[in-house]
Design an enzyme around this catalytic site. Structure first.
Site, short mmCIF file in Angstrom:
data_model
loop_
_atom_site.label_atom_id
_atom_site.label_comp_id
_atom_site.label_asym_id
_atom_site.label_seq_id
_atom_site.Cartn_x
_atom_site.Cartn_y
_atom_site.Cartn_z
N SER A 1 50.85 81.70 18.39
CA SER A 1 49.90 80.62 18.17
C SER A 1 50.09 79.58 19.25
O SER A 1 51.16 79.40 19.79
CB SER A 1 50.14 80.00 16.77
OG SER A 1 51.47 79.48 16.70
N SER A 2 49.02 78.87 19.58
CA SER A 2 49.07 77.89 20.64
C SER A 2 49.21 76.49 20.08
O SER A 2 48.48 76.10 19.18
CB SER A 2 47.79 77.97 21.50
OG SER A 2 47.81 77.00 22.51
N SER B 1 61.40 37.74 23.82
CA SER B 1 62.04 37.97 25.11
C SER B 1 62.17 36.66 25.88
O SER B 1 61.33 35.78 25.77
CB SER B 1 61.22 38.95 25.95
OG SER B 1 61.83 39.14 27.22
N GLU C 1 61.46 46.56 31.78
CA GLU C 1 62.54 45.73 32.34
C GLU C 1 63.63 46.61 32.97
O GLU C 1 64.12 46.32 34.07
CB GLU C 1 63.13 44.87 31.22
CG GLU C 1 64.28 43.98 31.61
CD GLU C 1 64.85 43.26 30.40
OE1 GLU C 1 66.08 43.27 30.23
OE2 GLU C 1 64.06 42.69 29.61
N LYS D 1 57.65 45.13 22.18
CA LYS D 1 58.88 44.58 22.74
C LYS D 1 59.76 45.70 23.30
O LYS D 1 60.41 45.54 24.34
CB LYS D 1 59.64 43.81 21.66
CG LYS D 1 61.03 43.29 22.08
CD LYS D 1 60.96 42.41 23.32
CE LYS D 1 62.21 41.57 23.53
NZ LYS D 1 63.47 42.29 23.59
N LYS E 1 71.92 40.93 14.07
CA LYS E 1 72.03 42.22 14.74
C LYS E 1 71.09 43.24 14.13
O LYS E 1 70.97 43.34 12.90
CB LYS E 1 73.48 42.71 14.67
CG LYS E 1 73.74 43.99 15.44
CD LYS E 1 75.22 44.39 15.34
CE LYS E 1 75.48 45.69 16.10
NZ LYS E 1 76.90 46.10 16.00
N ALA E 2 70.41 44.01 14.98
CA ALA E 2 69.46 45.01 14.49
C ALA E 2 70.18 46.08 13.67
O ALA E 2 71.37 46.32 13.82
CB ALA E 2 68.74 45.67 15.67
N ASN F 1 61.04 46.07 27.17
CA ASN F 1 62.42 46.27 27.61
C ASN F 1 62.57 47.51 28.48
O ASN F 1 63.36 47.53 29.42
CB ASN F 1 63.35 46.36 26.39
CG ASN F 1 63.63 45.01 25.78
OD1 ASN F 1 62.85 44.07 25.91
ND2 ASN F 1 64.75 44.88 25.10
#
Length: 507
Positions: free
Chosen positions: A503-504, A153, A215, A208, A100-101, A212
């Site tokens: 300021s820009s 994938s 997707e 990736k 799992k991430a 996704n």
């Protein structure tokens, strides 16, 4: 220190004993940690391609179950602890994580490091967020460990028979993982592996992530086409299946169109279409959201993928939607064009919107590549997505050709092929979006794709008024059409303000 030689067996094996303990010899080409569905299928894929694989899982019983089940009789060896797991790997050791991430990846990396030496390789094949991969790449590089963040994938089927693999990280690791990754990857029509080196640091997981996100867009566009055909053409499920099967023979040929045609044919146990019984609440795991947030951070107009994510969010408000439906009457508009014509127009609107989605996705990757100096090869990325992955389609071949002709292409929308295809679809595209609005059928992705296209093809936009408003209330300045770009001006709009300006800058 005495070394005893054991009796040589029929297989010619010689057992060396050192201080009464077996001296471990690396025997596996690669090791994989995490025996969930994706992990198991990748291991079986590797074994089928002639590689010997060592496996480990946090729940150790899964190792034995795997070895006695799907892995039985294959060149796969198990380990019950990480020290034994690493000892089974040939040098340079290649340890792949399919967990799992997030925190679990960091925890396993920390546990592996004491058993590794400089030049060894840690591969994260999960759905990690690219900033995490960048951080791990830098931390491991300082220790001499080579990190690879590989986006994979294709789901369960792809992992078993050939996924799309998008590796990035430390380039020194590529020669050592390339033979394995390209052997197990899917093949495009010309036989090329759907796997190539993406770039340094978090590049692999970034690509990736965008995959996704695209997707998400593809799936939502298909859902909108389905909704229009059901409500506008009153197509039955057998008619929908036939329509999508026909679409899959032309420009819309893709994995998602193919499986959608099959979904329409699936009946429940009572013989009625299963799709009608599935609750209209969509889930998500976050990669689409990450893509949208990254686009906002980079100031890139990734409108279609953003709408696809929000469409899933809106679907989750099921109870609120049901309540609102009691207070507002749906339009009674019926399209005046023949059913076959509207079906054709929907297919062209879907195709045009799909082109916008990919154009936006590649624009985002171009921005990230320039900022991070990744030098992404967009033709190669399109090739990697030709097979194995969820968004695989015939259409991606045209994207590869576009970037092969012009690697510095600013947008797919200015490539000659895409100019011709989009132009051909415009009349149908506009009619479909208009019919959807009149029927009250929500078309967030069809609609935003058309709006983006009209904005992108416009030499002038009403942003001049917006900038005047910003200068009026906040002295934010503006550029002038009759002056060089980069010169900023402020006007005292009311005669009461001063001449001091802010300021820009742009986010």
């Amino acid at each position: 220190m005495k070394i005893e030689r054991g009796q040589q067996g029929e297989m010619g094996t010689i057992l060396f004993l050192l201080s009464g303990r077996v001296m471990s010899q690396g025997i596996a080409d690669i090791g994989l940690i995490g025996l969930a569905v994706m992990g198991q299928n990748l291991v079986l894929n590797m074994a089928d391609r002639g590689f010997k694989v060592a496996v480990f899982n946090r729940t150790v019983s899964k190792v034995d179950e795997f070895l006695q089940g799907p892995a039985k009789g294959k060149a796969i060896v198990g380990a019950h602890d990480l020290k034994d797991f690493v000892a089974k790997l040939k040098r340079p050791r290649r340890a792949m994580l399919m967990v799992k991430a997030g925190q679990p990846v960091d925890e396993f990396i920390d546990q592996l490091i004491p058993f590794l030496e400089p030049g060894d390789i840690i591969i994260d094949g999960g759905n990690s967020h690219f900033p995490d991969s960048q951080r791990r790449y830098e931390a491991l590089k300082a220790k001499g460990i080579l990190f690879v963040g590989a986006g994979i994938s294709g789901g369960e089927e792809g992992a078993r028979h050939g996924p799309s693999i998008m590796p990035g990280g430390n380039h020194d690791a590529w020669p050592h993982v390339k033979p394995i990754f390209q052997a197990i990857a899917a093949r495009s029509d010309d036989g090329a592996p759907c796997c190539d080196w993406v770039g340094e640091g978090g590049a692999g997981h970034y690509v990736k992530m965008v995959h996704n996100g695209i997707e998400y867009g593809d799936m939502q566009l298909i859902c909108e086409a389905y909704d229009l055909l059901r409500k506008g053409c009153h197509l039955t499920f057998p008619e929908l299946a036939k329509t999508f099967t026909e679409w899959n023979k032309g420009a819309l040929d893709s994995y998602l169109i193919e499986i959608t045609s099959q979904i329409f044919t699936k009946n429940d146990t009572d013989g009625k279409p299963l799709l009608e019984k599935i609750l209209d609440v969509a889930g998500q795991k976050g990669t689409g959201k990450w893509t949208g947030i990254d686009a906002l951070d980079r100031g890139m107009p990734l409108t279609l993928i953003g709408e696809a994510v929000f469409a899933r969010c809106l679907s989750s408000l099921k109870d609120e939607r049901v309540e609102a439906s009691h207070h507002y009457q749906a339009p009674t508009h019926t399209p005046s064009i023949p059913k076959s014509d509207l079906t054709h127009q929907v297919s062209e609107a879907l195709y045009a919107s799909k082109m916008i989605s990919y154009a936006q996705g590649f624009m985002l990757m171009r921005s990230a590549s320039e900022e991070n100096k990744w030098n992404l090869n967009f033709g190669s990325i399109a090739l990697m997505w030709r097979g194995g992955c969820i968004i695989r389609s015939k259409f991606l071949g045209k994207i590869k050709q576009a970037y092969d002709k012009n690697p510095k292409l600013a947008s797919l929308l200015v490539d000659p092929f895409f100019i011709g295809e989009v132009s051909r679809c415009i009349p149908s595209w506009r009619k479909v979006v208009a019919e959807g609005a009149l029927m009250g059928v929500p078309l967030p992705c069809f609609g935003t794709a058309l709006s983006f296209f009209d904005g992108y093809r416009s030499a002038t936009l009403p942003a001049n008024l917006l900038q005047a408003q910003r200068d009026f209330f906040g002295a934010h300045t503006y550029e002038r059409t009759d002056k060089p770009r980069g010169e900023f001006f402020h006007t005292n709009w009311t005669g009461k303000g001063g001449d001091v300006s802010s300021s820009s800058y742009n986010v």
